[in-house]
Design an enzyme around this catalytic site. Sequence first.
Site, PDB file in Angstrom:
ATOM      1  N   TYR A   1       0.873  -1.177   0.000  1.00  8.37           N
ATOM      2  CA  TYR A   1       0.000   0.000   0.000  1.00  8.37           C
ATOM      3  C   TYR A   1       0.910   1.227   0.000  1.00  8.37           C
ATOM      4  O   TYR A   1       1.417   1.653   1.042  1.00  8.37           O
ATOM      5  CB  TYR A   1      -0.923  -0.011   1.219  1.00  8.37           C
ATOM      6  CG  TYR A   1      -1.819   1.206   1.326  1.00  8.37           C
ATOM      7  CD1 TYR A   1      -2.454   1.726   0.200  1.00  8.37           C
ATOM      8  CD2 TYR A   1      -2.034   1.832   2.550  1.00  8.37           C
ATOM      9  CE1 TYR A   1      -3.269   2.840   0.299  1.00  8.37           C
ATOM     10  CE2 TYR A   1      -2.853   2.941   2.653  1.00  8.37           C
ATOM     11  CZ  TYR A   1      -3.475   3.440   1.527  1.00  8.37           C
ATOM     12  OH  TYR A   1      -4.284   4.550   1.624  1.00  8.37           O
TER      13      TYR A   1
ATOM     14  N   ASP B   1     -13.730   2.771  -2.843  1.00 11.27           N
ATOM     15  CA  ASP B   1     -13.540   3.538  -4.078  1.00 11.27           C
ATOM     16  C   ASP B   1     -12.630   2.798  -5.062  1.00 11.27           C
ATOM     17  O   ASP B   1     -12.479   3.210  -6.212  1.00 11.27           O
ATOM     18  CB  ASP B   1     -13.015   4.948  -3.801  1.00 11.27           C
ATOM     19  CG  ASP B   1     -11.905   5.010  -2.773  1.00 11.27           C
ATOM     20  OD1 ASP B   1     -11.529   3.959  -2.218  1.00 11.27           O
ATOM     21  OD2 ASP B   1     -11.411   6.120  -2.511  1.00 11.27           O
ATOM     22  N   HIS B   2     -12.038   1.682  -4.625  1.00 10.14           N
ATOM     23  CA  HIS B   2     -11.257   0.792  -5.482  1.00 10.14           C
ATOM     24  C   HIS B   2     -12.073  -0.466  -5.779  1.00 10.14           C
ATOM     25  O   HIS B   2     -12.962  -0.842  -5.001  1.00 10.14           O
ATOM     26  CB  HIS B   2      -9.964   0.357  -4.795  1.00 10.14           C
ATOM     27  CG  HIS B   2      -9.021   1.465  -4.476  1.00 10.14           C
ATOM     28  ND1 HIS B   2      -7.855   1.683  -5.167  1.00 10.14           N
ATOM     29  CD2 HIS B   2      -9.055   2.417  -3.491  1.00 10.14           C
ATOM     30  CE1 HIS B   2      -7.216   2.715  -4.656  1.00 10.14           C
ATOM     31  NE2 HIS B   2      -7.918   3.177  -3.634  1.00 10.14           N
TER      32      HIS B   2
ATOM     33  N   ASP C   1      -2.273  -1.522  -3.966  1.00 12.16           N
ATOM     34  CA  ASP C   1      -2.633  -0.152  -4.297  1.00 12.16           C
ATOM     35  C   ASP C   1      -1.328   0.642  -4.313  1.00 12.16           C
ATOM     36  O   ASP C   1      -0.824   1.030  -3.265  1.00 12.16           O
ATOM     37  CB  ASP C   1      -3.605   0.397  -3.252  1.00 12.16           C
ATOM     38  CG  ASP C   1      -3.951   1.858  -3.487  1.00 12.16           C
ATOM     39  OD1 ASP C   1      -3.494   2.423  -4.505  1.00 12.16           O
ATOM     40  OD2 ASP C   1      -4.670   2.445  -2.652  1.00 12.16           O
TER      41      ASP C   1
END
Length: 271
Positions: free
Chosen positions: A113, A261-262, A158
């Site tokens: 991340y 939102d991902h 991410d």
Amino acid sequence: MRLSLTTWNINSVRLRIDLVAKLLKSERPDVLCLQETKCIDDAFPLKRFKRLGYEHVALNGQKGYHGVAIVSKIPFESTDIRTFCDKLDSRHISVSFGEKANIAKPLVLHNFYVPAGGDIPDPAQNEKFDHKLRFLDEMKACEPLHPRGEDRHILVGDLNVAPHENDVWSHKQLLKIVSHTPIETEKLQAALRAGEWVDVARDRIPPSEKVYTWWSYRSADWTVGDRGRRLDHIWVSRALKDAVSDFKILRDARSWERPSDHVPVTVTLDV
């Protein structure tokens, strides 16, 4: 052996555990890598995952922020956690698979991340952006992220950078927006080149096609204008390039109730 692996920034695993369960029941990946779990390890919903058939769990969490996890139907040989920029902020975890999972040649999986970087794309004015750039530099320099020869490694997560023109809805309008600035895209690409990684999405989808995995909460209706970015990535070492048999982005998950939102991104490999 066929191995399916999904990466997903869940934006709070406890808040969205029902969405995770929905994904696992419908898609049934062998391994799920989560980012932004936002909970300490003791608060991670282990029992729910085990009821779903994911008994093997590797955690690197913290209270309220960040956090990464790997949950798996198949056992690990080992787990490892690395820190970047001298911060204990739970942004990496890795596991290895081998004989316990009936995988003959070792397979190493890294889950990342990367810092988002705030809103101002100037490291002198924005400490968060400076942190992000330093983090990407350390990824480039990190020797365990340099698989060579027959090394079978996977890096997912991410990464908070949309590196190519068609990884954003408007290249021209986002050049000064954090996640698509030239300095970020160059540093992410440098990390990819240093590790001789293969970006699975762009290896399988023509550069001329738009590809997104994230749509902002700021839009009341995320489908209007389709203003997305590709922030979630799956990289494989060169030894695994030809092992990739499928790749997909579960775009519909952005419309689930109280979504992240991902959206989930999945790769299937013949290992």
